[in-house]
Design a protein around this motif. Structure first.
Motif, PDB file in Angstrom:
ATOM      1  N   CYS A 183       1.002  -1.269   0.099  1.00  0.00           N
ATOM      2  CA  CYS A 183       0.171  -0.105  -0.114  1.00  0.00           C
ATOM      3  C   CYS A 183       0.895   1.227   0.053  1.00  0.00           C
ATOM      4  O   CYS A 183       0.641   2.357  -0.609  1.00  0.00           O
ATOM      5  CB  CYS A 183      -0.837  -0.021   1.203  1.00  0.00           C
ATOM      6  N   ALA A 184       1.931   1.285   0.860  1.00  0.00           N
ATOM      7  CA  ALA A 184       2.668   2.357   0.844  1.00  0.00           C
ATOM      8  C   ALA A 184       3.439   2.676  -0.343  1.00  0.00           C
ATOM      9  O   ALA A 184       3.599   3.826  -0.987  1.00  0.00           O
ATOM     10  CB  ALA A 184       3.825   2.100   1.970  1.00  0.00           C
ATOM     11  N   ALA A 185       3.716   1.661  -1.008  1.00  0.00           N
ATOM     12  CA  ALA A 185       4.563   1.651  -2.449  1.00  0.00           C
ATOM     13  C   ALA A 185       3.508   2.085  -3.456  1.00  0.00           C
ATOM     14  O   ALA A 185       3.925   2.922  -4.214  1.00  0.00           O
ATOM     15  CB  ALA A 185       5.133   0.375  -2.808  1.00  0.00           C
ATOM     16  N   SER A 186       2.279   1.790  -3.350  1.00  0.00           N
ATOM     17  CA  SER A 186       1.293   2.339  -4.018  1.00  0.00           C
ATOM     18  C   SER A 186       1.208   3.666  -4.042  1.00  0.00           C
ATOM     19  O   SER A 186       1.124   4.479  -5.042  1.00  0.00           O
ATOM     20  CB  SER A 186       0.249   1.421  -4.118  1.00  0.00           C
ATOM     21  N   PHE A 187       0.983   4.137  -2.927  1.00  0.00           N
ATOM     22  CA  PHE A 187       0.761   5.616  -2.560  1.00  0.00           C
ATOM     23  C   PHE A 187       1.996   6.486  -3.176  1.00  0.00           C
ATOM     24  O   PHE A 187       1.925   7.377  -3.727  1.00  0.00           O
ATOM     25  CB  PHE A 187       0.471   6.021  -1.380  1.00  0.00           C
ATOM     26  N   ARG A 188       3.212   5.746  -2.964  1.00  0.00           N
ATOM     27  CA  ARG A 188       4.291   6.495  -3.449  1.00  0.00           C
ATOM     28  C   ARG A 188       4.383   6.586  -4.895  1.00  0.00           C
ATOM     29  O   ARG A 188       5.001   7.650  -5.397  1.00  0.00           O
ATOM     30  CB  ARG A 188       5.641   5.997  -2.938  1.00  0.00           C
ATOM     31  N   SER A 189       3.961   5.481  -5.476  1.00  0.00           N
ATOM     32  CA  SER A 189       4.107   5.669  -6.932  1.00  0.00           C
ATOM     33  C   SER A 189       3.053   6.569  -7.491  1.00  0.00           C
ATOM     34  O   SER A 189       3.437   7.092  -8.614  1.00  0.00           O
ATOM     35  CB  SER A 189       3.750   4.124  -7.541  1.00  0.00           C
ATOM     36  N   SER A 190       1.993   6.864  -6.751  1.00  0.00           N
ATOM     37  CA  SER A 190       0.999   7.793  -7.312  1.00  0.00           C
ATOM     38  C   SER A 190       1.472   9.080  -7.027  1.00  0.00           C
ATOM     39  O   SER A 190       1.484   9.964  -7.866  1.00  0.00           O
ATOM     40  CB  SER A 190      -0.320   7.683  -6.517  1.00  0.00           C
ATOM     41  N   ALA A 191       2.349   9.455  -5.785  1.00  0.00           N
ATOM     42  CA  ALA A 191       2.946  10.774  -5.628  1.00  0.00           C
ATOM     43  C   ALA A 191       4.010  10.971  -6.643  1.00  0.00           C
ATOM     44  O   ALA A 191       4.092  12.132  -7.215  1.00  0.00           O
ATOM     45  CB  ALA A 191       3.542  10.763  -4.243  1.00  0.00           C
ATOM     46  N   MET A 192       4.708   9.991  -7.142  1.00  0.00           N
ATOM     47  CA  MET A 192       5.778   9.974  -8.085  1.00  0.00           C
ATOM     48  C   MET A 192       5.007  10.511  -9.440  1.00  0.00           C
ATOM     49  O   MET A 192       5.526  11.297 -10.191  1.00  0.00           O
ATOM     50  CB  MET A 192       6.249   8.490  -8.193  1.00  0.00           C
ATOM     51  N   TRP A 193       3.873   9.893  -9.907  1.00  0.00           N
ATOM     52  CA  TRP A 193       3.164   9.673 -11.102  1.00  0.00           C
ATOM     53  C   TRP A 193       2.766  11.332 -11.165  1.00  0.00           C
ATOM     54  O   TRP A 193       2.674  12.010 -12.218  1.00  0.00           O
ATOM     55  CB  TRP A 193       2.232   9.081 -11.431  1.00  0.00           C
ATOM     56  N   ALA A 194       2.437  11.999 -10.009  1.00  0.00           N
ATOM     57  CA  ALA A 194       1.403  13.238  -9.848  1.00  0.00           C
ATOM     58  C   ALA A 194       2.610  14.298 -10.252  1.00  0.00           C
ATOM     59  O   ALA A 194       2.392  15.345 -10.997  1.00  0.00           O
ATOM     60  CB  ALA A 194       0.935  13.315  -8.718  1.00  0.00           C
ATOM     61  N   ALA A 195       3.741  14.103  -9.645  1.00  0.00           N
ATOM     62  CA  ALA A 195       4.777  14.901  -9.837  1.00  0.00           C
ATOM     63  C   ALA A 195       5.485  14.776 -11.092  1.00  0.00           C
ATOM     64  O   ALA A 195       5.918  15.781 -11.814  1.00  0.00           O
ATOM     65  CB  ALA A 195       6.203  14.537  -8.812  1.00  0.00           C
ATOM     66  N   ILE A 196       5.466  13.757 -11.925  1.00  0.00           N
ATOM     67  CA  ILE A 196       5.740  13.682 -13.230  1.00  0.00           C
ATOM     68  C   ILE A 196       4.836  14.334 -14.258  1.00  0.00           C
ATOM     69  O   ILE A 196       5.190  15.276 -15.046  1.00  0.00           O
ATOM     70  CB  ILE A 196       5.933  12.023 -13.631  1.00  0.00           C
ATOM     71  N   ASP A 197       3.699  14.119 -14.034  1.00  0.00           N
ATOM     72  CA  ASP A 197       2.449  14.853 -14.758  1.00  0.00           C
ATOM     73  C   ASP A 197       2.626  16.281 -14.598  1.00  0.00           C
ATOM     74  O   ASP A 197       2.228  17.075 -15.371  1.00  0.00           O
ATOM     75  CB  ASP A 197       1.270  14.231 -14.304  1.00  0.00           C
ATOM     76  N   GLY A 198       3.095  16.694 -13.295  1.00  0.00           N
ATOM     77  CA  GLY A 198       3.262  18.308 -13.011  1.00  0.00           C
ATOM     78  C   GLY A 198       4.632  18.942 -13.351  1.00  0.00           C
ATOM     79  O   GLY A 198       4.967  19.839 -12.902  1.00  0.00           O
ATOM     80  N   ARG A 199       5.403  17.983 -13.809  1.00  0.00           N
ATOM     81  CA  ARG A 199       6.692  18.242 -14.301  1.00  0.00           C
ATOM     82  C   ARG A 199       7.571  18.704 -13.189  1.00  0.00           C
ATOM     83  O   ARG A 199       8.563  19.493 -13.367  1.00  0.00           O
ATOM     84  CB  ARG A 199       6.443  19.596 -15.446  1.00  0.00           C
ATOM     85  N   ARG A 200       7.294  18.335 -12.117  1.00  0.00           N
ATOM     86  CA  ARG A 200       8.298  18.500 -10.936  1.00  0.00           C
ATOM     87  C   ARG A 200       9.366  17.213 -10.618  1.00  0.00           C
ATOM     88  O   ARG A 200       8.804  16.401 -10.019  1.00  0.00           O
ATOM     89  CB  ARG A 200       7.376  18.459  -9.629  1.00  0.00           C
ATOM     90  N   TYR A 201       9.952  17.138 -11.719  1.00  0.00           N
ATOM     91  CA  TYR A 201      11.052  16.075 -11.904  1.00  0.00           C
ATOM     92  C   TYR A 201      11.752  15.417 -10.651  1.00  0.00           C
ATOM     93  O   TYR A 201      12.101  14.385 -10.305  1.00  0.00           O
ATOM     94  CB  TYR A 201      11.595  15.952 -13.031  1.00  0.00           C
ATOM     95  N   GLY A 202      12.312  16.521 -10.141  1.00  0.00           N
ATOM     96  CA  GLY A 202      13.283  16.368  -8.737  1.00  0.00           C
ATOM     97  C   GLY A 202      12.507  15.558  -7.625  1.00  0.00           C
ATOM     98  O   GLY A 202      12.931  14.802  -7.132  1.00  0.00           O
ATOM     99  N   ASP A 203      11.207  16.078  -7.698  1.00  0.00           N
ATOM    100  CA  ASP A 203      10.216  15.517  -6.588  1.00  0.00           C
ATOM    101  C   ASP A 203       9.843  14.153  -6.965  1.00  0.00           C
ATOM    102  O   ASP A 203       9.854  13.229  -6.066  1.00  0.00           O
ATOM    103  CB  ASP A 203       8.890  16.123  -6.355  1.00  0.00           C
ATOM    104  N   ALA A 204       9.755  13.937  -8.318  1.00  0.00           N
ATOM    105  CA  ALA A 204       9.320  12.659  -8.874  1.00  0.00           C
ATOM    106  C   ALA A 204      10.218  11.523  -8.678  1.00  0.00           C
ATOM    107  O   ALA A 204      10.332  10.556  -8.240  1.00  0.00           O
ATOM    108  CB  ALA A 204       9.202  12.656 -10.381  1.00  0.00           C
ATOM    109  N   LYS A 205      11.840  11.899  -8.685  1.00  0.00           N
ATOM    110  CA  LYS A 205      12.861  11.030  -8.410  1.00  0.00           C
ATOM    111  C   LYS A 205      13.074  10.592  -7.017  1.00  0.00           C
ATOM    112  O   LYS A 205      13.257   9.604  -6.637  1.00  0.00           O
ATOM    113  CB  LYS A 205      14.318  11.652  -8.844  1.00  0.00           C
ATOM    114  N   ALA A 206      12.658  11.627  -6.222  1.00  0.00           N
ATOM    115  CA  ALA A 206      12.743  11.372  -4.653  1.00  0.00           C
ATOM    116  C   ALA A 206      11.647  10.156  -4.029  1.00  0.00           C
ATOM    117  O   ALA A 206      11.898   9.410  -3.321  1.00  0.00           O
ATOM    118  CB  ALA A 206      12.372  12.525  -3.805  1.00  0.00           C
TER     119      ALA A 206
END
Length: 427
Positions: A183-206
């Motif tokens: 579940c934690a990995a799923s939520f983190r992957s959604s945070a990652m995708w939201a950052a990618i989609d929002g062009r916040r690539y540094g946050d996406a990598k974290a």
């Protein structure tokens, strides 16, 4: 003939803290995710299962039960039609049944110890996991409506922390702990995708680094696929096709792609988009053909995670083909896939609809069809045009290209007037 009680199901329910009503609710939700229709089970349905009056539920119900419990129906004590319930079990099966019953007894004791007024630790069970999974489904729904928003990223990251905090909130089985990491990995992957989609690539990598570590602890192949596939998309968006290929290959080489052609198809479709970014025309066509073949082999009744069910279908394959051919400069083929995608997109895919419409406008503009391109671009909803970072950026690029190619055209004038009204309405 008297019905034989389903002691395996009863033991599982005791271990994980389910009542008849709460298990019926969980299975109904899983049925809705699988079939799109709300299940009609209630507490009496589950009591019929426990009493042995229903020995083999319907196929959709069995799939939903497996989604909730993570166990096949036969392990839960259900008996396929035509098989005698009195067939002697193999010695190992007897031991497994005794082990489940013993665990169930321990679970009852643990639940009693954790009851109000006692000092025992709380028992964390699959009902807690189920609540987190429901919130994950809500995050997925928000992403498909709005996409790229910082609020979605922050909410998903907070829910990942909430899932991890449950690890220390009480006692749990190893399976429950693995599910919490999932579940934690799923939520983190959604945070990652939201950052990618929002062009916040540094946050996406974290987010990606943390998601990858959590996925390893969960052992969940599906969420590993999602994270590495997202990584491939991220590197493609930042113009690093070599790293995009490497990340996407990790996803495509997971065992789950050999078990389920849906995962294989998605991996290949994203591979095609990367080939397009790398200007590899032959590789693009080959990957898309393979992705289409895999999609045609998909079992429509097979179980898949909610995030995959929510978006991957023929429309998404066409969306990725549109992206590939647009970057290749094959604009007529890109336009073909754009129209086919828009015709098949499900209503909840509002973010994808805005992105596809914007890409269609670019394909039409590149072919010199200025009026049609401007008309298409003006159909992008105002909220997406002003609030979704990727859409906003693509529309700005569209306007600049239109003014460069046809500065005195009626299409350019209409677009300038349209954007003036759009931005004025949002200020």
């Amino acid at each position: 003939m008297n019905a034989t009680r389903n002691t395996a199901l009863e033991a599982w329910m005791r271990e994980h803290g389910y009542s008849s009503n709460s298990l019926a609710d969980a299975v109904n939700k899983a049925l809705e995710q699988l079939t799109g229709r709300t299940g009609g089970l209630d507490g009496s349905s589950v009591r019929d299962w426990k009493a042995g009056r229903v020995r083999w539920p319907k196929a959709a119900t069995r799939r939903a039960l497996e989604a909730v419990t993570g166990m096949p129906p036969t392990v839960l004590g259900f008996v396929p039609r035509g098989r005698a319930p009195s067939t002697p079990a193999a010695p190992q099966e007897d031991l497994d049944m005794k082990r489940r019953n013993l665990i169930g007894g321990f679970a009852v004791a643990a639940t009693a110890a954790a009851a109000p007024g006692t000092t025992g630790p709380r028992r964390i069970g699959m009902s807690d996991v189920g609540r987190l999974q429901q919130r994950f489904a809500e995050v997925i729904a928000s992403d498909h409506r709005y996409g790229g928003q910082l609020g979605i990223e922050q909410r998903a990251a907070a829910l990942a922390d909430e899932a991890l905090n449950l690890q220390n909130a009480g006692s749990a089985t190893q399976r429950v702990r693995s599910s919490l990491y999932g579940c934690a990995a799923s939520f983190r992957s959604s945070a990652m995708w939201a950052a990618i989609d929002g062009r916040r690539y540094g946050d996406a990598k974290a987010h990606m680094r943390e998601a990858q570590a959590l996925a390893e602890m969960s052992g969940d192949q599906a969420i590993k696929f999602r994270i590495w596939s997202h990584a491939g998309a991220m590197y493609r968006h930042v113009g690093r096709p070599g790293e995009a290929f490497a990340a996407n290959d990790v996803a495509r080489n997971l065992h789950i792609t050999r078990r389920d052609p849906t995962f294989a198809s998605l991996g290949l479709a994203r591979q095609a988009a990367i080939h397009g970014a790398a200007q590899d025309r032959m590789g693009t066509h080959r990957a898309l053909d393979q992705a289409q073949d895999a999609l045609q082999r998909v079992d429509p009744h097979g179980f898949r995670p909610v995030w995959l069910l929510a978006f991957y279908d023929q429309a998404e394959l066409d969306s990725l083909a549109l992206s590939a051919f647009l970057t290749l400069g094959d604009y007529p083929t890109a336009e073909f896939h754009a129209h086919r995608c828009l015709a098949a997109l499900r209503p909840h895919m509002r973010r994808s609809h805005a992105i596809t419409t914007t890409r269609l406008a670019h394909a039409q503009l590149a072919q010199g069809d200025f009026e049609a391109a401007a008309d298409t671009a003006m159909k992008v909803p105002t909220d997406a045009a002003t609030q979704h970072p990727r859409v906003s950026r693509m529309l700005q690029e569209f306007g600049a290209a239109l003014r460069a190619r046809a500065p005195r055209s009626s299409a350019a004038q209409s677009w300038t007037e349209h954007t003036r009204h759009v931005w004025k309405a949002t200020t």
